[in-house]
Design an enzyme around this catalytic site. Structure first.
Site, mmCIF file in Angstrom:
data_model
loop_
_atom_site.group_PDB
_atom_site.id
_atom_site.type_symbol
_atom_site.label_atom_id
_atom_site.label_comp_id
_atom_site.label_asym_id
_atom_site.label_seq_id
_atom_site.Cartn_x
_atom_site.Cartn_y
_atom_site.Cartn_z
ATOM 1 C CG ASP A 174 -7.725 -4.278 6.172
ATOM 2 O OD1 ASP A 174 -7.232 -4.257 7.313
ATOM 3 O OD2 ASP A 174 -8.246 -3.282 5.621
ATOM 4 C CG PHE A 223 -2.216 6.350 13.057
ATOM 5 C CD1 PHE A 223 -1.482 5.948 14.167
ATOM 6 C CD2 PHE A 223 -1.942 7.590 12.498
ATOM 7 C CE1 PHE A 223 -0.503 6.767 14.705
ATOM 8 C CE2 PHE A 223 -0.958 8.415 13.023
ATOM 9 C CZ PHE A 223 -0.232 8.007 14.126
ATOM 10 C CE LYS A 278 -11.371 1.779 11.026
ATOM 11 N NZ LYS A 278 -10.656 2.453 9.973
ATOM 12 C CE LYS A 332 9.209 -13.119 -12.411
ATOM 13 N NZ LYS A 332 10.140 -12.730 -13.443
ATOM 14 C CG ASN A 365 -0.279 -0.054 2.511
ATOM 15 O OD1 ASN A 365 0.455 0.863 2.855
ATOM 16 N ND2 ASN A 365 -0.480 -1.140 3.268
ATOM 17 C CE LYS A 382 -9.297 -1.986 14.394
ATOM 18 N NZ LYS A 382 -8.228 -2.040 13.394
#
Ligand code: C5P
Length: 391
Positions: free
Chosen positions: A271, A315, A329, A281, A203, A333
Site C-alpha cells: 500500500d 483478493f 472492497k 546503499k 510482505n 473497486k
C-alpha cells in the site's frame, strides 16, 4: 495431459501429424507409437521432431526396457489414429505382435480409436463386429466422417479433421478448455518497494495462490499473462512478466488490460512505498532511521474505474471482520468477485499450500473448507467461466 498417439498405416496419417502438433501447441505431452506400415507413409523422425519425444516403432531395441509397459503407465490416454481395419481386428482379438498393439493391450487408461478406411472395409461384417466388441470393452470410438475417400469413392470412412478429433478427445476425457479464446491477466507475489539498491519493503506473500490460478487457467485453454514479483517456477504455456514494485506491476497490468477478458489480482501489492529511495546503499550511522512512505496506486481500483467488459477478481487478505471488509472492497473497486480469506487462520493465506476462502459476488457469499491452492484456483475459475459465458 499426456497422450500416446498410436499411428497405423493409412493415408489419413497426414492429418495425425497435425493432430500431434495441435496437442503439443496447447501444452499436452505426446509420444507416438507407429506400426510398421505407418513408417512406410511417414518417417518416425517427423513425429519425433513434432512431439520432441522418442517414437516407438518396435517392441525391441527401445532405450528403456519394457518400454511398452512404461509408456502405458506414463500416459493419461491413448488415441489410435488412423485405426486401420487390421489394427481394429488385432485389438478385438487381443493380438499384440507389434509396438502399437502391445502398448494398447497394456493400457489401463482410456483407449480412443479413430477408424479410417475405405467405406466397404468400414462397413464389412468383420470391422462392424470388432467395433461393437471394442465398444463393449470400454474402448471409445471416434466415428469416421463421410466424404471423398483416398480411393476416389464417396462414403463413410474419412478420418475427421484434427481439430474435431481434439474436440472429441476432450469431450470423452472430460477435459475442460472453456477458457480458450480468453486472455486472462493474473498477478502474483508480494511487491518489493525499494529503500535503497539492496533493501526493500516486502510482505509475506509467496505468490503460490497466483501461480496456481495461472496454471489452472492455462490448462483450461486461456491465454495467461502472469505479472509477478515472485520467482516460483512458471507453469507451462504462461507468459510471465517479472516486476518488483507496485508501480511496475501497475504498468505491466495496464499495458495488457485493453485486450484482456479478465484480471485476477492475487498479488499482495504494497500500500505504501518509500518516498525517496536512496540511490546508494544507506550506511549504518544513527540509532534511528526514519523512512517517509507515500501511498502506492491501487491497481485494482484503477482497473475498476476503467472497466470496459473485463471481469475483475480481487483478493482480500484480512485479519479481522473478513467478509464485511471484502464486501466493501468489492463495491469500492467495482469488482465482479472477491476472494476473501483470513490470513491468520491455520492453513490459510501466505506461504502455505492450502487456503480457506469465501467467494463473494454482489449476490452471494460462498464459504469453502480448507483446500489446496490448486483446488481454490479451480473454484475461482469455475465462477469466472460462468461470468464469461453470460456475455
Ligand atoms: O484494498 P486491499 O489492498 O485490501 O485490496 C486487495 C486487492 O486489491 C487485492 O486483489 C490486491 O491485489 C489489490 N490491490 C491493488 N493495488 C494496491 C493494493 C491492493 O491492486 N495498491
Amino acid at each position: 495431459m499426456r497422450f500416446i498417439v498410436g499411428v497405423s498405416g493409412g493415408i489419413a496419417i497426414y492429418k495425425v501429424v497435425d493432430l500431434v502438433r495441435r496437442f503439443k501447441k496447447r501444452g499436452d505431452e505426446v509420444r507416438v507409437v507407429m506400426t510398421d506400415s505407418a513408417t512406410k507413409f511417414v518417417t518416425p523422425e517427423l513425429f519425433r521432431e513434432i512431439s520432441l519425444e522418442p517414437v516407438m516403432t518396435g517392441v525391441f531395441g527401445n532405450e528403456e526396457t519394457a518400454a511398452h509397459i512404461k509408456w502405458a503407465e506414463w500416459c493419461d490416454a491413448m488415441i489410435i489414429a488412423p485405426a486401420t481395419a487390421n489394427v481394429i481386428g488385432k485389438l478385438a482379438a487381443g493380438i499384440a505382435d507389434d509396438a502399437l498393439t502391445t502398448v494398447s493391450i497394456a493400457m489401463t487408461k482410456p483407449l480412443i480409436i479413430a477408424p479410417a478406411m475405405n467405406k466397404d472395409m468400414f462397413n464389412s461384417a468383420a470391422v462392424t463386429a470388432n467395433l461393437v466388441l471394442l465398444k463393449q470393452r470400454g474402448v471409445k470410438v471416434i466415428d469416421p466422417s463421410s466424404g471423398e475417400l483416398a480411393c476416389g469413392v464417396e462414403g463413410v470412412g474419412r478420418l475427421p479433421e484434427p481439430s474435431e478429433i481434439v474436440e472429441q478427445v476432450d469431450k470423452i476425457l472430460n477435459v475442460n478448455k472453456k477458457l480458450s479464446g480468453y486472455k486472462i491477466i493474473v498477478t502474483a507475489g508480494g511487491t518489493r518497494e525499494a529503500i535503497d539498491p539492496v533493501r526493500y519493503i516486502g510482505n509475506r506473500s509467496s505468490g503460490k495462490m497466483g501461480y496456481a490460478v495461472a496454471k489452472v487457467a492455462a490448462e483450461r485453454g486461456a491465454e495467461v499473462v502472469l505479472v509477478t514479483s515472485s520467482d516460483l517456477q512458471v507453469p507451462p504455456l504462461v507468459k510471465v512478466v517479472n516486476v518488483e514494485s507496485a508501480e511496475q506491476m501497475r504498468q505491466a497490468v495496464l499495458s495488457e488490460y485493453g485486450t484482456a477478458s479478465a484480471v485476477i489480482m492475487a498479488a499482495a501489492v504494497a500500500d505504501y512505498r518509500v518516498a525517496n529511495p536512496s540511490e546508494q546503499k544507506i550506511k549504518k550511522a544513527e540509532d534511528t532511521l526514519t523512512l517517509e512512505l507515500v501511498k502506492n496506486p491501487d491497481i485494482l481500483l484503477e482497473l475498476g474505474q476503467n472497466k470496459q467488459k473485463q471481469i475483475l477478481i480481487g483478493f482480500a487478505a484480512e485479519t479481522q471482520t473478513v467478509e464485511k471488509n471484502a464486501v466493501e472492497k468489492l463495491k469500492k473497486k467495482n469488482l465482479d468477485m472477491i476472494v476473501a480469506n483470513d490470513v491468520t487462520a491455520e492453513g490459510a493465506g501466505f506461504g502455505v499450500d492450502t487456503n480457506i476462502v469465501t467467494l463473494i459476488t454482489a449476490n452471494e457469499a460462498k464459504s469453502y473448507p480448507k483446500m489446496t491452492k490448486i483446488e481454490v484456483a479451480d473454484i475461482i475459475l469455475n465462477e469466472l467461466e460462468n461470468m464469461l459465458c453470460k456475455d
